[in-house]
Enzyme design. Structure first.
Site, PDB file in Angstrom:
ATOM      1  N   TRP A 114     -13.420  -1.132   0.866  1.00 51.94           N
ATOM      2  CA  TRP A 114     -13.716  -2.205   1.823  1.00 51.94           C
ATOM      3  C   TRP A 114     -12.470  -3.052   2.081  1.00 51.94           C
ATOM      4  O   TRP A 114     -12.230  -3.504   3.199  1.00 51.94           O
ATOM      5  CB  TRP A 114     -14.841  -3.082   1.264  1.00 51.94           C
ATOM      6  CG  TRP A 114     -15.255  -4.181   2.205  1.00 51.94           C
ATOM      7  CD1 TRP A 114     -16.169  -4.096   3.211  1.00 51.94           C
ATOM      8  CD2 TRP A 114     -14.767  -5.534   2.231  1.00 51.94           C
ATOM      9  NE1 TRP A 114     -16.281  -5.298   3.851  1.00 51.94           N
ATOM     10  CE2 TRP A 114     -15.436  -6.201   3.274  1.00 51.94           C
ATOM     11  CE3 TRP A 114     -13.843  -6.237   1.469  1.00 51.94           C
ATOM     12  CZ2 TRP A 114     -15.198  -7.534   3.575  1.00 51.94           C
ATOM     13  CZ3 TRP A 114     -13.600  -7.571   1.781  1.00 51.94           C
ATOM     14  CH2 TRP A 114     -14.278  -8.199   2.814  1.00 51.94           C
ATOM     15  N   HIS A 115     -11.696  -3.263   1.020  1.00 52.68           N
ATOM     16  CA  HIS A 115     -10.507  -4.090   1.172  1.00 52.68           C
ATOM     17  C   HIS A 115      -9.373  -3.379   1.913  1.00 52.68           C
ATOM     18  O   HIS A 115      -8.443  -4.041   2.383  1.00 52.68           O
ATOM     19  CB  HIS A 115      -9.983  -4.550  -0.195  1.00 52.68           C
ATOM     20  CG  HIS A 115     -10.754  -5.693  -0.755  1.00 52.68           C
ATOM     21  ND1 HIS A 115     -11.899  -5.525  -1.492  1.00 52.68           N
ATOM     22  CD2 HIS A 115     -10.568  -7.028  -0.668  1.00 52.68           C
ATOM     23  CE1 HIS A 115     -12.371  -6.703  -1.842  1.00 52.68           C
ATOM     24  NE2 HIS A 115     -11.589  -7.634  -1.358  1.00 52.68           N
ATOM     25  N   ALA A 116      -9.411  -2.068   1.966  1.00 50.77           N
ATOM     26  CA  ALA A 116      -8.363  -1.342   2.688  1.00 50.77           C
ATOM     27  C   ALA A 116      -8.423  -1.759   4.151  1.00 50.77           C
ATOM     28  O   ALA A 116      -9.484  -1.766   4.753  1.00 50.77           O
ATOM     29  CB  ALA A 116      -8.586   0.149   2.565  1.00 50.77           C
TER      30      ALA A 116
END
Lengths: 483, 326
Positions: free
Chosen positions: A319-321
């Site tokens: 998700w953080h990518a």
């Protein structure tokens, strides 16, 4: 129109004036228009994505809320696949295509989308997904009015980087509590001020040192890299929690309460505490409620539980990518590393409990508490290297270079040519930590409210003029709005 | 009930008024301190230079950074000594004709000059970033002293000249000055540090420099026409004040010059404007091909300035009849 721009302050003033002037029943619609205008300022095409997500959430929510089981579950799945699937495709399709294309040979070139998720998409896609699941579970009523649901999804203080607010608490406030309350507004302004201070004074003054060192990671001195890694831990915290404070504070100006998103994370005693109740709380709760619990949570066997924990952290890594530091394997490693920390915590939990029972005075000592905070902070610090680095190679270069020089650093430090930026960064971090430690013992708001007026006002003047004198107002983004 | 509300809100309103009042006083004090620092550390800003200069002048030099080396290392004093003329260099980094006109209009509110030397550069007539954009450059505004008359002039530039109103708000509120990170540092242009250096030829540096000077613009032709009109206005203002205008193009290294896009078109437009306005135009862009005369990709170093002044500029500034315009 970032929160730190003059145009945003003008926009906010205009929105507030019209909001206060309008009759209460019309206010939500005005806020919806303002939110759409705010989001459109980042690109008109973004509105298409916002409308699509809102429409899917609204339509699927209506179907999920019906009585017939044959419709409810398929509607939920279809809604989630459309919303979260779009997020996945926009984030990863081009990256995955580029990674697997070499394996297929040059004749099998894969088409590229060439588009990336619009700003804030990760956040409102998760909010819309949470709404559908809550409606399915019956913890939130389906919203009949598409406009009000659109306000929940698009609410301008939180659309770019959260908090990932739940629909239930938000929608309950929309028809009745939209008002300009002086007490709430004062609290909101204080939060906005502190959030701005964290963003433009602390985070943006640390950023040049961090960026400079990571840009030349292979050539920078280990000391420079070490400073950059420490500074980044506070940069990312102040950048993101600054945004959250501003979002919560702005919402209070309109009478809307959003959930707390950060609670002094670097004072966490364990990495489990860091992730579960101190850092990006709204995302942590999202993963807990909509991924960890459905996977079986803690009520399964040991192996399954370990797998669930790792799954949550790897998905969190994915998700953080994003655009902030690129889409790459670093985020997967970052997630896995934090999952590994949780495994270690789970595996040693019994031993720590046993030790605490045998040595109660040691377990309760302040020194042990400080030690645990420091250990937790440094574990998180190592994981931030993967978060910040552009590539796995760069991350490993940074860690290797710092690691190999660590024994000699005490001797090197006195001779290192520290700059004014280093000193200013260290002073700002010290100030932040002082405020956080005081806040941990007793909320700063309470302390200031109880303080003599001269002291209270001095604190606000210091923050306001700190912003004017030392803030860097030319930043073009908050880090997390790019995820 | 109403009475209770009045009792509760009045102290709150009074308290808020006190808070704002004290805040404004602190703001005013900080602003006064920042303004003092502008003068204490001022050096290269055209408005500052016009403010601290005394008396009237024989020559004022306007233009972008290519004209700035004429004031590096106290060279302006040297030019004054050798010509016997009083010279003021109001060139600024990246300042196109719009900012040059602004600086000149401000100059004329305090001084007079007999002659104006305008150093023309193709890049400055192309992109808004070198014209309207200069007014929103916090670094430039942070070094610009405050005057009510200048604020009035800026209002005109906002209303008529397409300058962003935020530039005016910034100038009046003094935000850039308060927020200036270099508030304790002398106002020097980075190029001055390399004034005594000879540039080692670098095709990639030249390419990057040209890309920087010539950013993509929406409508190149319209922009160019607009900025030539601004230059024509500047010449008109000069004529109304009995100022004789001379336009020059500074020397450039041949390879760098060959990279400049649309230079022939710019030259033709400049010749046409000079002809229409009846001003002298001298193109020295090919006059000094030796790379040893340059401090970087395109600015003269000390050796270059001395050569340029001695062989080209001195006769003009001294009042010797001009050579035939090109």
């Amino acid at each position: 129109m970032l929160f730190t721009s003059l145009s945003f302050f003008l926009f906010l003033a205009a929105t507030l004036i019209v909001f206060a002037w309008l009759p209460r029943r019309a206010r939500w619609f005005w806020l919806l228009l303002a939110s759409l205008a705010f989001y459109a300022s980042f690109g008109l095409s973004n509105i298409v994505f916002l409308f699509a997500v809102t429409f899917v959430a609204w339509a699927a929510g209506r179907l999920v809320a019906c009585e017939r089981p044959a419709i409810r579950k398929p509607a939920l799945i279809a809604g989630l696949v459309l919303i979260l699937g779009t997020l996945f495709v926009l984030k990863f399709y081009d990256f995955v295509a580029a990674e697997i294309e070499p394996l297929l040979g040059s004749v099998n070139a894969l088409p590229r989308l060439g588009i990336t998720a619009p700003v804030g998409f990760s956040f409102y896609a998760f909010m819309a997904g949470a709404y559908l699941i809550d409606v399915y579970r019956g913890t939130c009523a389906a919203e009949h009015d598409a406009g009000r649901l659109a306000l929940y999804v698009s609410w301008f203080p939180k659309i770019l980087a959260g908090p990932i607010e739940r629909a239930g608490p938000f929608l309950q406030q929309v028809p009745t509590r939209l008002r300009l309350d002086p007490v709430l507004a004062a609290a909101g302004l204080q939060l906005v001020l502190w959030g701005l201070f964290k963003k433009v004074v602390i985070a943006d003054n640390l950023a040049p040192v961090v960026d400079g060192a990571f840009r030349i990671a292979a050539y920078a001195s280990p000391m420079e890299l070490l400073i950059a890694v420490y500074f980044f831990a506070f940069q990312i915290y102040c950048d993101f929690s600054g945004y959250s404070d501003i979002a919560v504070g702005l919402s209070l100006l309109f009478g809307i309460r959003l959930m707390e998103n950060f609670r002094r994370p670097y004072l966490a005693l364990t990495t489990a505490e860091f992730w579960s109740s101190r850092w990006h709380i709204s995302l942590g709760h999202w993963f807990r409620d909509y991924l960890y619990v459905p996977l079986g949570g803690s009520r399964t066997g040991t192996l399954r539980r370990y797998a669930n924990v790792m799954a949550v952290f790897i998905v969190s890594g994915l998700w953080h990518a994003g655009l902030g530091y690129g889409v790459g394997w670093t985020f997967l490693i970052w997630g896995a590393l934090n999952g590994f920390y949780q495994w270690t915590g789970l595996a040693t939990r019994g031993a720590w409990r046993w030790l605490g029972e045998r040595l109660p005075r040691l377990a309760a000592s302040a020194w042990l508490r400080v030690l645990r905070i420091l250990v937790t902070f440094h574990l998180i610090l190592v994981s931030w290297v993967f978060f910040r680095a552009d590539t796995v190679t760069q991350a490993s270069t940074v860690i290797r270079r710092i690691g190999s020089a660590l024994p000699g650093l005490p001797a090197l430090a006195p001779r290192y040519p520290f700059t004014v930026d280093h000193a200013a960064g260290a002073a700002l971090i010290a100030l932040l930590l002082t405020v956080e430690i005081l806040d941990e013992r007793r909320p700063m708001r309470e302390r200031l409210a109880a303080a003599p007026v001269a002291l209270r006002w001095s604190a606000w003047y210091a923050a306001i003029f700190g912003l004017l004198l030392f803030g860097r107002w030319r930043s073009d983004a908050f880090i997390y709005m790019q995820f | 009930m109403e009475q209770v509300t009045a009792v509760r809100t009045t102290p709150r309103a009074v308290s808020a008024a006190w808070f704002i009042g004290i805040g404004l006083v602190i703001y005013a004090l900080l602003l006064a301190g920042s303004e003092w620092l502008v003068y204490r550390n001022g050096r290269m800003n055209p408005v500052y230079k016009a403010d601290v200069a005394a008396g009237d002048f024989d020559w004022v030099i306007l233009g972008a950074s290519h004209a700035m080396p004429l004031d590096f290392g106290n060279f302006n004093k040297e030019m004054q000594r050798r010509t016997g003329k009083k010279i003021l260099n109001l060139a600024g980094s990246g300042t196109g004709p719009l900012y040059a006109r602004f600086a000149f209009e401000h100059f004329l509110t305090r001084h007079r000059t007999r002659n104006l030397l305008y150093v023309a550069d193709g890049f400055a007539f192309r992109a808004p970033v070198w014209n309207e954009g200069r007014f929103t450059d916090a670094d430039l505004m942070a070094r610009t002293p405050f005057h009510v008359s200048l604020a009035g002039l800026l209002v005109r530039y906002v209303v008529m000249g397409g300058v962003d109103p935020r530039a005016l708000a910034d100038y009046v509120a003094g935000f850039s000055k308060l927020n200036n990170r270099g508030r304790f540092q002398l106002d020097v242009w980075e190029g001055e540090a390399s004034f005594d250096r000879a540039f080692k030829l670098s095709p990639s540096a030249e390419r990057k420099r040209v890309e920087y000077l010539y950013p993509p613009v929406a409508d190149e032709r319209a922009g160019s026409e607009r900025y030539f009109d601004v230059l024509a206005d500047l010449i008109g203002i000069a004529e109304r004040n009995d100022v004789t205008v001379t336009i020059v193009k500074m020397p450039l290294p041949p390879r760098f010059k060959s990279l400049l896009p649309g230079e022939a078109t710019f030259d033709a437009a400049l010749v046409s404007l000079a002809g229409r306005q009846g001003v002298s135009l001298i193109d020295w862009s090919d006059a000094m091909p030796d790379p040893g005369f340059y401090a970087d990709t395109d600015h003269l170093n000390r050796k270059g300035v001395m050569e340029f002044f001695g062989k080209r500029l001195q006769p003009i500034l001294s009042g010797t009849p001009l050579p035939t315009p090109f």
